[in-house]
Design a protein around this motif. Structure first.
Motif, PDB file in Angstrom:
ATOM      1  N   LYS A   6       4.025   3.376  14.918  1.00 22.34           N
ATOM      2  CA  LYS A   6       3.998   3.609  13.379  1.00 22.34           C
ATOM      3  C   LYS A   6       2.918   4.231  12.768  1.00 22.34           C
ATOM      4  CE  LYS A   6       5.325  -0.340  10.664  1.00 22.34           C
ATOM      5  NZ  LYS A   6       5.279  -1.471   9.771  1.00 22.34           N
ATOM      6  N   ILE A   7       3.480   5.570  12.210  1.00 20.72           N
ATOM      7  CA  ILE A   7       2.270   6.547  11.757  1.00 20.72           C
ATOM      8  C   ILE A   7       2.366   6.640   9.984  1.00 20.72           C
ATOM      9  CG2 ILE A   7       1.979   8.941  11.393  1.00 20.72           C
ATOM     10  CD1 ILE A   7       3.670   9.095  14.100  1.00 20.72           C
ATOM     11  N   PHE A   8       1.239   6.128   9.447  1.00 19.37           N
ATOM     12  CA  PHE A   8       0.991   6.288   8.055  1.00 19.37           C
ATOM     13  C   PHE A   8       0.730   7.688   7.648  1.00 19.37           C
ATOM     14  CE2 PHE A   8       0.264   5.576   3.737  1.00 19.37           C
ATOM     15  CZ  PHE A   8      -1.122   5.525   3.332  1.00 19.37           C
ATOM     16  N   VAL A   9       1.459   8.360   6.860  1.00 22.33           N
ATOM     17  CA  VAL A   9       0.856   9.643   6.455  1.00 22.33           C
ATOM     18  C   VAL A   9       0.632   9.346   4.979  1.00 22.33           C
ATOM     19  CG1 VAL A   9       1.789  12.046   5.920  1.00 22.33           C
ATOM     20  CG2 VAL A   9       2.667  11.137   7.907  1.00 22.33           C
ATOM     21  N   ALA A  10      -0.734   9.454   4.514  1.00 21.49           N
ATOM     22  CA  ALA A  10      -1.264   9.297   3.236  1.00 21.49           C
ATOM     23  C   ALA A  10      -1.171  10.652   2.707  1.00 21.49           C
ATOM     24  CB  ALA A  10      -2.778   8.664   3.341  1.00 21.49           C
ATOM     25  N   GLY A  11      -0.626  10.700   1.364  1.00 24.57           N
ATOM     26  CA  GLY A  11      -0.546  11.735   0.628  1.00 24.57           C
ATOM     27  C   GLY A  11       0.819  12.637   1.113  1.00 24.57           C
ATOM     28  N   HIS A  12       1.873  12.011   1.564  1.00 25.97           N
ATOM     29  CA  HIS A  12       2.932  12.401   2.144  1.00 25.97           C
ATOM     30  C   HIS A  12       3.865  13.497   1.223  1.00 25.97           C
ATOM     31  CE1 HIS A  12       4.880   9.332  -0.239  1.00 25.97           C
ATOM     32  NE2 HIS A  12       6.257  10.124   0.247  1.00 25.97           N
ATOM     33  N   ARG A  13       3.407  13.604   0.023  1.00 24.48           N
ATOM     34  CA  ARG A  13       4.301  14.443  -1.099  1.00 24.48           C
ATOM     35  C   ARG A  13       3.378  15.646  -1.168  1.00 24.48           C
ATOM     36  NH1 ARG A  13       6.619  10.791  -5.856  1.00 24.48           N
ATOM     37  NH2 ARG A  13       8.392  10.035  -5.262  1.00 24.48           N
ATOM     38  N   GLY A  14       2.401  15.707  -0.615  1.00 26.86           N
ATOM     39  CA  GLY A  14       1.140  16.927  -1.001  1.00 26.86           C
ATOM     40  C   GLY A  14       1.646  18.089  -0.345  1.00 26.86           C
ATOM     41  N   LEU A  15       0.692  19.240  -0.325  1.00 28.78           N
ATOM     42  CA  LEU A  15       1.087  20.508   0.401  1.00 28.78           C
ATOM     43  C   LEU A  15       1.013  20.126   2.012  1.00 28.78           C
ATOM     44  CD1 LEU A  15       0.943  23.394   0.659  1.00 28.78           C
ATOM     45  CD2 LEU A  15      -1.523  23.353   0.494  1.00 28.78           C
ATOM     46  N   VAL A  16       0.098  19.554   2.408  1.00 29.38           N
ATOM     47  CA  VAL A  16      -0.256  19.123   3.776  1.00 29.38           C
ATOM     48  C   VAL A  16       0.370  17.983   4.240  1.00 29.38           C
ATOM     49  CG1 VAL A  16      -1.996  19.074   5.475  1.00 29.38           C
ATOM     50  CG2 VAL A  16      -2.483  20.145   3.588  1.00 29.38           C
ATOM     51  N   GLY A  17       0.351  16.894   3.543  1.00 30.32           N
ATOM     52  CA  GLY A  17       1.130  15.749   3.822  1.00 30.32           C
ATOM     53  C   GLY A  17       2.589  15.917   4.012  1.00 30.32           C
ATOM     54  N   SER A  18       3.189  16.515   3.355  1.00 24.36           N
ATOM     55  CA  SER A  18       4.690  16.933   3.314  1.00 24.36           C
ATOM     56  C   SER A  18       4.969  17.680   4.448  1.00 24.36           C
ATOM     57  CB  SER A  18       5.194  17.661   2.042  1.00 24.36           C
ATOM     58  OG  SER A  18       4.454  18.860   1.853  1.00 24.36           O
ATOM     59  N   ASN A  31       9.100   6.811  13.418  1.00 27.13           N
ATOM     60  CA  ASN A  31       8.670   5.607  12.785  1.00 27.13           C
ATOM     61  C   ASN A  31       7.302   5.921  12.012  1.00 27.13           C
ATOM     62  OD1 ASN A  31       7.931   2.949  12.125  1.00 27.13           O
ATOM     63  ND2 ASN A  31       6.976   2.427  14.391  1.00 27.13           N
ATOM     64  N   LEU A  32       7.735   6.520  10.722  1.00 26.97           N
ATOM     65  CA  LEU A  32       6.739   6.961   9.710  1.00 26.97           C
ATOM     66  C   LEU A  32       6.735   6.154   8.714  1.00 26.97           C
ATOM     67  CD1 LEU A  32       7.512  10.841   9.543  1.00 26.97           C
ATOM     68  CD2 LEU A  32       6.176   9.513  11.192  1.00 26.97           C
ATOM     69  N   ILE A  33       5.598   5.681   7.998  1.00 26.47           N
ATOM     70  CA  ILE A  33       5.432   4.943   6.723  1.00 26.47           C
ATOM     71  C   ILE A  33       4.528   5.869   5.602  1.00 26.47           C
ATOM     72  CG2 ILE A  33       3.492   3.750   7.517  1.00 26.47           C
ATOM     73  CD1 ILE A  33       4.860   1.338   6.086  1.00 26.47           C
ATOM     74  N   THR A  34       5.341   5.762   4.449  1.00 28.02           N
ATOM     75  CA  THR A  34       4.926   6.261   3.651  1.00 28.02           C
ATOM     76  C   THR A  34       4.625   5.670   2.358  1.00 28.02           C
ATOM     77  OG1 THR A  34       6.849   7.537   2.918  1.00 28.02           O
ATOM     78  CG2 THR A  34       5.360   8.781   4.303  1.00 28.02           C
ATOM     79  N   ARG A  35       3.820   6.068   1.287  1.00 24.53           N
ATOM     80  CA  ARG A  35       3.749   5.225   0.049  1.00 24.53           C
ATOM     81  C   ARG A  35       3.224   6.467  -1.007  1.00 24.53           C
ATOM     82  NH1 ARG A  35       5.764   1.856   2.504  1.00 24.53           N
ATOM     83  NH2 ARG A  35       5.327  -0.203   2.352  1.00 24.53           N
ATOM     84  N   THR A  36       3.970   6.586  -2.146  1.00 24.81           N
ATOM     85  CA  THR A  36       3.552   7.537  -3.441  1.00 24.81           C
ATOM     86  C   THR A  36       2.220   7.009  -4.145  1.00 24.81           C
ATOM     87  OG1 THR A  36       4.925   6.193  -5.039  1.00 24.81           O
ATOM     88  CG2 THR A  36       6.241   7.944  -3.930  1.00 24.81           C
ATOM     89  N   HIS A  37       1.719   7.958  -4.796  1.00 26.88           N
ATOM     90  CA  HIS A  37       0.428   7.780  -5.473  1.00 26.88           C
ATOM     91  C   HIS A  37       0.880   6.410  -6.356  1.00 26.88           C
ATOM     92  CE1 HIS A  37      -3.178   9.295  -7.719  1.00 26.88           C
ATOM     93  NE2 HIS A  37      -3.188   8.013  -8.002  1.00 26.88           N
ATOM     94  N   THR A  38       1.955   6.216  -7.137  1.00 30.43           N
ATOM     95  CA  THR A  38       2.334   5.342  -7.798  1.00 30.43           C
ATOM     96  C   THR A  38       2.539   4.003  -7.183  1.00 30.43           C
ATOM     97  OG1 THR A  38       3.642   6.940  -9.038  1.00 30.43           O
ATOM     98  CG2 THR A  38       3.960   4.582  -9.980  1.00 30.43           C
ATOM     99  N   GLU A  39       3.033   4.060  -6.053  1.00 32.41           N
ATOM    100  CA  GLU A  39       3.309   2.915  -5.181  1.00 32.41           C
ATOM    101  C   GLU A  39       2.246   2.428  -4.632  1.00 32.41           C
ATOM    102  OE1 GLU A  39       7.871   4.076  -3.535  1.00 32.41           O
ATOM    103  OE2 GLU A  39       6.083   4.669  -2.351  1.00 32.41           O
TER     104      GLU A  39
END
Ligand SMILES: NC(=O)C1=CN([C@@H]2O[C@H](COP(=O)(O)OP(=O)(O)OC[C@H]3O[C@@H](n4cnc5c(N)ncnc54)[C@H](OP(=O)(O)O)[C@@H]3O)[C@@H](O)[C@H]2O)C=CC1
Ligand SMILES: C[C@H]1O[C@H](OP(=O)(O)OP(=O)(O)OC[C@H]2O[C@@H](n3cnc4c(=O)[nH]c(N)nc43)[C@H](O)[C@@H]2O)[C@@H](O)[C@@H](O)C1=O
Length: 355
Positions: A6-18, A31-39
């Motif tokens: 299970k891989i957490f990509v923190a900042g997944h919507r950003g330039l590098v994270g995406s 098996n990726l897990i992401t959360r937006t800044h709002t979430e």
């Protein structure tokens, strides 16, 4: 990395994270897990502890941060140091508490001294004063390196740190004030080209303002017209630019190929400089960059340099010999990258941030 981990990509919507999410998916990691800044606000200690307790990721890419260009860094100094320290403290500490197998932390080459010998080697960290304009951000990033190094030494964790040079690519921030130089130049030259062709309605649409007067006021504020574009500073500083998809490929590669234990020098008493530079090893002057963007966008006007704006560090070319020795090199050079960035800008008006 275990393909099923299970891989957490923190900042997944950003330039590098995406870009990291795309690289992982292309490499078969699903098996990726992401959360937006709002979430999930990563500065919220309890929320981050709750998230890690529930999700227990095996791997973490820490690509979430408060990020911006030279004016943003120099204006919001407290926000840059507080938010980045808080994000790093929370994610790195919870990764230790919940047994994350490996974490990759993204720092920045602005951690090196203002007068650092060029190209900048990892060993130059903390050898002389930092550049004033982004010192708070740089101090936070240095703290992130030392957090990873210290948890590895005391608790046996496997947290690695990478120091990217200036980055650009799909999903970049094109805010005329807060963005980095390359996306800012692309948008400014694009707007000037629209003015050159008399298409003021397209300028109104790009700026998302209600009328032409407001559009002209913004263009005036940023020195954009049908005949010239204002470039901040003297044009003399030099910068290195890495395409964000290359950056993401380097992050996934290092997450697979490099462990903290690799950073021990044989027989060393102290473990130091556990971070690794990620870049192209080639730089250009801001004036050369502006001319490249002008030609790529197809703007026929003049470039005007505003020396009242800060130059920042005069040069910060990365020494990438350690990275190359590990078997990784970038693919996209600047000329091709600027063309790709401009075509992305033209074809993704719903995805452009800061617009
Ligand atoms: N871009 C560059 O030129 C360089 C970047 N770096 C480093 O690379 C990493 C990624 O940068 P980049 O992709 O450019 O940055 P972006 O600003 O594009 O992305 C950062 C991401 O982090 C999220 N984020 C910010 N604050 C929080 C928070 N409190 N809680 C949760 N999420 C948050 C943002 O979400 P939202 O937008 O919704 O707030 C955004 O998705 C950073 O560590 C940066 O310091 C290093 C060198 C150069
Ligand atoms: C990425 C890395 O490095 C960042 O520092 P920086 O490289 O100095 O940031 P910058 O991209 O904003 O500026 C680069 C140069 O370019 C010139 N410049 C010209 N015209 C525009 C312009 O229109 N916008 C901007 N932003 N700069 C301009 C500007 O005056 C400067 O000389 C850190 O903030 C930090 O974020 C970090 O980690």
């Amino acid at each position: 990395m275990d393909l099923n981990g299970k891989i957490f990509v923190a900042g997944h919507r950003g330039l590098v994270g995406s870009a990291i999410v795309r690289q992982l998916q292309n490499a078969g990691y699903t098996n990726l897990i992401t959360r937006t800044h709002t979430e999930l606000d990563l500065t919220d200690q309890l929320a981050v502890a709750d998230f890690f307790g529930k999700e227990k990721p095996d791997y973490v890419f820490l690509a979430a941060a408060k990020v911006g260009g030279i004016i943003a860094n120099n204006t919001y100094r407290a926000d840059f140091i507080y938010e980045n320290l808080a994000i790093q403290n929370n994610v790195i500490h919870q990764s230790y508490l919940h047994g994350v197998k490996k974490l990759l932390f993204l720092g920045s080459t602005c951690i090196y001294p203002r007068e650092c010998p060029q190209p900048m080697k990892e060993e130059s960290l903390l050898t002389s004063p930092l550049e004033y304009t982004n010192e708070p951000y740089a101090i936070a990033k240095i703290a992130g390196i030392k957090l990873c190094e210290s948890y590895n030494l005391q608790y046996g964790t496997n947290f690695i740190s990478v120091m990217p040079t200036n980055l650009y690519g799909p999903g970049d921030n094109f805010d005329l004030e807060k963005s980095h130089v390359l996306p800012a130049m692309v948008r400014k030259m694009h707007l000037a080209k629209l003015m050159e062709s008399g298409d003021l309605q397209a300028v109104v649409a790009d700026l998302q303002v209600p009328n032409e007067d407001e559009a002209l006021a913004i263009l005036g504020k940023f020195g954009v017209s049908s005949t010239s574009v204002q470039i901040w500073g003297t044009g003399k500083p030099r910068r290195e630019f890495l395409w964000s998809e290359d950056m993401a490929a380097a992050c996934v590669y290092l997450m697979q190929e490099r462990d903290f234990a690799d950073t021990y020098a044989p027989g060393s008493k102290e473990v130091r400089n556990t971070h690794i530079n990620i870049g192209t090893g080639e730089d250009v002057s801001i004036a050369e960059l502006a001319e490249l963007v002008r030609q790529t966008v197809g703007f026929g006007g003049e470039l005007v340099f505003d020396a009242s704006k800060p130059d920042g560090t005069l040069r910060k070319l990365t020494d990438v010999s350690k990275l190359h020795a590990l078997g990784w090199r970038h693919q996209v050079d600047l000329g091709e990258g600027v063309q790709k960035l401009y075509s992305w800008y033209l074809n993704n008006d719903q995805m452009r941030r800061g617009v």
